[in-house]
Design a protein around this motif. Structure first.
Motif, PDB file in Angstrom:
ATOM      1  N   ARG A 104      -5.095 -29.178 -38.959  1.00 48.11           N
ATOM      2  CA  ARG A 104      -5.475 -27.891 -39.182  1.00 48.11           C
ATOM      3  C   ARG A 104      -6.464 -27.242 -38.123  1.00 48.11           C
ATOM      4  NH1 ARG A 104      -3.318 -26.795 -44.874  1.00 48.11           N
ATOM      5  NH2 ARG A 104      -1.337 -27.820 -44.536  1.00 48.11           N
ATOM      6  N   LYS A 105      -7.114 -28.180 -37.362  1.00 48.76           N
ATOM      7  CA  LYS A 105      -8.090 -27.597 -36.460  1.00 48.76           C
ATOM      8  C   LYS A 105      -7.481 -27.890 -35.149  1.00 48.76           C
ATOM      9  CE  LYS A 105     -11.504 -27.937 -40.122  1.00 48.76           C
ATOM     10  NZ  LYS A 105     -12.869 -28.584 -40.623  1.00 48.76           N
ATOM     11  N   PRO A 106      -7.772 -27.250 -34.089  1.00 46.72           N
ATOM     12  CA  PRO A 106      -7.448 -27.683 -32.814  1.00 46.72           C
ATOM     13  C   PRO A 106      -8.229 -28.971 -32.268  1.00 46.72           C
ATOM     14  CG  PRO A 106      -8.336 -25.668 -32.649  1.00 46.72           C
ATOM     15  CD  PRO A 106      -8.311 -25.817 -34.146  1.00 46.72           C
ATOM     16  N   LEU A 107      -7.576 -29.774 -31.559  1.00 50.22           N
ATOM     17  CA  LEU A 107      -8.091 -30.807 -30.809  1.00 50.22           C
ATOM     18  C   LEU A 107      -7.934 -30.647 -29.145  1.00 50.22           C
ATOM     19  CD1 LEU A 107      -6.371 -33.113 -33.292  1.00 50.22           C
ATOM     20  CD2 LEU A 107      -8.524 -33.785 -32.905  1.00 50.22           C
ATOM     21  N   VAL A 108      -8.994 -30.941 -28.588  1.00 46.56           N
ATOM     22  CA  VAL A 108      -8.986 -30.784 -27.077  1.00 46.56           C
ATOM     23  C   VAL A 108      -9.591 -31.892 -26.523  1.00 46.56           C
ATOM     24  CG1 VAL A 108      -9.810 -29.628 -25.022  1.00 46.56           C
ATOM     25  CG2 VAL A 108      -8.860 -28.328 -27.243  1.00 46.56           C
ATOM     26  N   ALA A 109      -8.891 -32.499 -25.608  1.00 42.53           N
ATOM     27  CA  ALA A 109      -9.127 -33.746 -24.832  1.00 42.53           C
ATOM     28  C   ALA A 109      -9.918 -33.341 -23.583  1.00 42.53           C
ATOM     29  CB  ALA A 109      -8.253 -34.647 -24.614  1.00 42.53           C
ATOM     30  N   ALA A 110     -11.251 -34.001 -23.473  1.00 46.42           N
ATOM     31  CA  ALA A 110     -11.961 -33.694 -22.219  1.00 46.42           C
ATOM     32  C   ALA A 110     -11.796 -35.023 -21.421  1.00 46.42           C
ATOM     33  CB  ALA A 110     -13.460 -33.344 -22.702  1.00 46.42           C
ATOM     34  N   ILE A 111     -11.153 -35.323 -20.371  1.00 45.10           N
ATOM     35  CA  ILE A 111     -10.671 -36.329 -19.697  1.00 45.10           C
ATOM     36  C   ILE A 111     -11.455 -36.424 -18.212  1.00 45.10           C
ATOM     37  CG2 ILE A 111      -8.771 -37.286 -18.335  1.00 45.10           C
ATOM     38  CD1 ILE A 111      -7.059 -35.743 -20.540  1.00 45.10           C
ATOM     39  N   ASP A 112     -12.089 -37.487 -18.148  1.00 42.08           N
ATOM     40  CA  ASP A 112     -12.656 -38.009 -17.047  1.00 42.08           C
ATOM     41  C   ASP A 112     -12.546 -39.552 -16.860  1.00 42.08           C
ATOM     42  OD1 ASP A 112     -14.139 -37.781 -14.501  1.00 42.08           O
ATOM     43  OD2 ASP A 112     -15.928 -37.469 -15.435  1.00 42.08           O
ATOM     44  N   GLY A 113     -12.480 -39.913 -15.644  1.00 40.23           N
ATOM     45  CA  GLY A 113     -12.413 -41.479 -15.040  1.00 40.23           C
ATOM     46  C   GLY A 113     -11.054 -42.014 -15.643  1.00 40.23           C
ATOM     47  N   PRO A 114     -11.046 -43.237 -15.666  1.00 42.06           N
ATOM     48  CA  PRO A 114      -9.784 -43.779 -16.452  1.00 42.06           C
ATOM     49  C   PRO A 114      -9.321 -43.314 -17.352  1.00 42.06           C
ATOM     50  CG  PRO A 114     -11.422 -45.665 -15.683  1.00 42.06           C
ATOM     51  CD  PRO A 114     -12.019 -44.269 -15.883  1.00 42.06           C
ATOM     52  N   THR A 115      -8.045 -42.966 -17.802  1.00 41.79           N
ATOM     53  CA  THR A 115      -7.472 -42.278 -18.910  1.00 41.79           C
ATOM     54  C   THR A 115      -6.047 -42.845 -19.149  1.00 41.79           C
ATOM     55  OG1 THR A 115      -8.767 -40.524 -18.674  1.00 41.79           O
ATOM     56  CG2 THR A 115      -7.022 -40.323 -20.413  1.00 41.79           C
ATOM     57  N   LEU A 116      -6.030 -44.209 -19.530  1.00 48.77           N
ATOM     58  CA  LEU A 116      -4.689 -44.847 -19.383  1.00 48.77           C
ATOM     59  C   LEU A 116      -4.011 -45.357 -20.394  1.00 48.77           C
ATOM     60  CD1 LEU A 116      -6.123 -47.257 -16.340  1.00 48.77           C
ATOM     61  CD2 LEU A 116      -4.744 -45.137 -16.196  1.00 48.77           C
ATOM     62  N   ALA A 123      -4.973 -38.437 -25.843  1.00 48.52           N
ATOM     63  CA  ALA A 123      -5.016 -37.209 -25.177  1.00 48.52           C
ATOM     64  C   ALA A 123      -3.864 -36.145 -25.333  1.00 48.52           C
ATOM     65  CB  ALA A 123      -5.535 -37.286 -23.674  1.00 48.52           C
ATOM     66  N   LEU A 124      -2.688 -36.821 -25.054  1.00 44.40           N
ATOM     67  CA  LEU A 124      -1.303 -36.306 -25.251  1.00 44.40           C
ATOM     68  C   LEU A 124      -1.199 -35.654 -26.457  1.00 44.40           C
ATOM     69  CD1 LEU A 124       1.090 -38.750 -23.445  1.00 44.40           C
ATOM     70  CD2 LEU A 124       0.249 -36.890 -22.458  1.00 44.40           C
ATOM     71  N   ALA A 125      -1.603 -36.130 -27.595  1.00 49.20           N
ATOM     72  CA  ALA A 125      -1.444 -35.543 -28.914  1.00 49.20           C
ATOM     73  C   ALA A 125      -2.519 -34.569 -29.255  1.00 49.20           C
ATOM     74  CB  ALA A 125      -1.562 -36.946 -30.019  1.00 49.20           C
ATOM     75  N   CYS A 126      -3.443 -34.223 -28.351  1.00 50.95           N
ATOM     76  CA  CYS A 126      -4.309 -33.278 -28.524  1.00 50.95           C
ATOM     77  C   CYS A 126      -3.591 -31.797 -28.026  1.00 50.95           C
ATOM     78  CB  CYS A 126      -5.391 -33.298 -27.646  1.00 50.95           C
ATOM     79  SG  CYS A 126      -6.599 -34.576 -28.187  1.00 50.95           S
ATOM     80  N   HIS A 127      -4.366 -30.719 -28.422  1.00 56.32           N
ATOM     81  CA  HIS A 127      -3.544 -29.542 -28.346  1.00 56.32           C
ATOM     82  C   HIS A 127      -3.651 -28.999 -27.107  1.00 56.32           C
ATOM     83  CE1 HIS A 127      -4.296 -29.915 -32.840  1.00 56.32           C
ATOM     84  NE2 HIS A 127      -2.759 -30.023 -32.824  1.00 56.32           N
ATOM     85  N   ALA A 128      -4.594 -29.498 -26.286  1.00 60.74           N
ATOM     86  CA  ALA A 128      -4.917 -29.182 -24.850  1.00 60.74           C
ATOM     87  C   ALA A 128      -5.622 -30.225 -24.311  1.00 60.74           C
ATOM     88  CB  ALA A 128      -5.865 -27.714 -24.755  1.00 60.74           C
ATOM     89  N   ARG A 129      -5.452 -30.432 -22.906  1.00 56.85           N
ATOM     90  CA  ARG A 129      -6.218 -31.393 -22.146  1.00 56.85           C
ATOM     91  C   ARG A 129      -7.078 -30.483 -20.855  1.00 56.85           C
ATOM     92  NH1 ARG A 129      -2.322 -32.547 -24.685  1.00 56.85           N
ATOM     93  NH2 ARG A 129      -1.128 -31.217 -23.575  1.00 56.85           N
ATOM     94  N   ILE A 130      -8.448 -31.010 -20.736  1.00 56.35           N
ATOM     95  CA  ILE A 130      -9.172 -30.397 -19.721  1.00 56.35           C
ATOM     96  C   ILE A 130      -9.470 -31.704 -19.198  1.00 56.35           C
ATOM     97  CG2 ILE A 130     -11.212 -28.891 -19.266  1.00 56.35           C
ATOM     98  CD1 ILE A 130      -9.010 -27.563 -20.975  1.00 56.35           C
ATOM     99  N   SER A 131      -9.539 -31.563 -17.823  1.00 57.06           N
ATOM    100  CA  SER A 131      -9.724 -32.690 -17.034  1.00 57.06           C
ATOM    101  C   SER A 131     -10.556 -32.590 -15.717  1.00 57.06           C
ATOM    102  CB  SER A 131      -8.310 -33.417 -16.455  1.00 57.06           C
ATOM    103  OG  SER A 131      -8.422 -34.644 -15.495  1.00 57.06           O
ATOM    104  N   THR A 132     -11.295 -33.539 -15.226  1.00 57.69           N
ATOM    105  CA  THR A 132     -11.722 -33.589 -13.849  1.00 57.69           C
ATOM    106  C   THR A 132     -10.721 -33.713 -12.641  1.00 57.69           C
ATOM    107  OG1 THR A 132     -12.445 -35.906 -13.881  1.00 57.69           O
ATOM    108  CG2 THR A 132     -13.966 -34.394 -14.936  1.00 57.69           C
TER     109      THR A 132
END
Length: 301
Positions: A104-116, A123-132
């Motif tokens: 019920r609270k949004p999840l956002v992934a903060a992505i850097d480096g290897p994300t495998l 990260a795919l199951a989060c509600h948004a993905r922010i990346s470098t």
């Protein structure tokens, strides 16, 4: 919060005055997932969801690396503990889908480096993905004779379309953050020093209705129409059989993806869990894992 010895990995939670909980995966150097890390992530997420002072959640990894996924030893016959096999299925559906993505609270992934692998699946199951721009994203499980097992076979096609998802999974292809943005795998690209802060603001924007709240599993706008999807899958099977006539796992992966498109994502998740359990016991998986370690051994010399 999230206590475990360093060798096994853990997660750390900090709640800011803005009401955003930052959950950091800590298992250096690559923040690999293990059953301990996943259980700690589950505990940290559930605690953050229950806290009144938390409005939104950001998931990230320590020292500029999100997560390289499960350690290779987590598959193959190398970990025979029954609990681990059960935990993966339980994790994919009960945790990642029914409490994490459905939070019920949004999840956002903060992505850097290897994300495998499993790292990207979280990260795919989060509600948004922010990346470098330099982050490396990929579902690379097929190179080890298995398939993504935390919902990747279902969420990736819904975020980037079937063609791109098949290419990424079947070729264990890694893409850079900047390319991931062009086909919708991530929502924004920012410099490393602005990553977590942008993710925090993004999470609050979702909470306040200024940005869309998207559950990847139920997105349909990127999926090709059914007739076209079946043609794409048929062609993918033909290619897989031509390129590797003796390998079964790429075909199993295609079947699992198809199940989600034809029977719905929930059915696809269950088929993914069952296929993963079966493939982890296969000789192909054991030998590919063995080759991986042998190659790593020689490259160090």
């Amino acid at each position: 919060m999230g206590s475990s010895s360093n060798t096994k990995g853990t997660t750390v939670v900090e709640v800011g005055t803005d009401g955003v909980a930052i959950i950091t995966i800590v298992n250096p150097p690559l923040n690999l997932l293990s059953v301990d890390v996943i259980l700690s992530l589950k505990e940290s997420t559930e605690q953050a969801l229950q806290r009144d002072d938390v409005r939104a959640i950001v998931i990230t990894g320590s020292k500029g690396k999100f997560s390289g996924g499960f350690g290779v030893t987590a598959f193959g016959g190398l970990q025979k503990r029954e609990t681990d096999r059960r935990v993966l299925g339980f994790m994919s559906i009960e945790f990642i889908t029914d409490s994490y993505e459905a939070a019920r609270k949004p999840l956002v992934a903060a992505i850097d480096g290897p994300t495998l692998g499993g790292g990207l699946e979280i990260a795919l199951a989060c509600h948004a993905r922010i990346s470098t721009s330099t982050a490396l994203l990929g579902l690379t499980e097929l190179q080890f004779g298995i398939l993504p097992g935390l919902g990747g076979t279902q969420r990736l096609p819904r975020l980037v379309g079937l063609r791109k998802a098949l290419e990424m999974m079947l070729m264990s292809k890694r893409v850079k953050g900047e390319d991931a943005l062009t086909f919708g795998l991530v929502d924004a690209i920012v410099p490393p020093d602005e990553l977590v802060n942008t993710a925090r603001l993004w999470a609050l924007d979702i909470m306040e209705g200024r940005k869309p709240w998207v559950a990847s599993l139920y997105k349909t706008d990127k999926l090709e129409p059914l007739a076209e999807a079946r043609e794409i899958l048929k062609f993918a099977r033909f290619q897989a059989q031509k390129q590797a006539p003796n390998l079964r796992h790429p075909l199993v992966c295609i079947d699992v993806i198809e199940e989600g498109i034809v029977s719905g994502p929930r059915a696809g998740l269950w088929k993914e869990v069952e296929a993963l359990q079966e493939l982890r016991q296969s000789d192909t998986c054991k030998s590919l894992v063995h080759i991986f370690f042998a190659q790593r051994g020689t490259s160090k010399v």
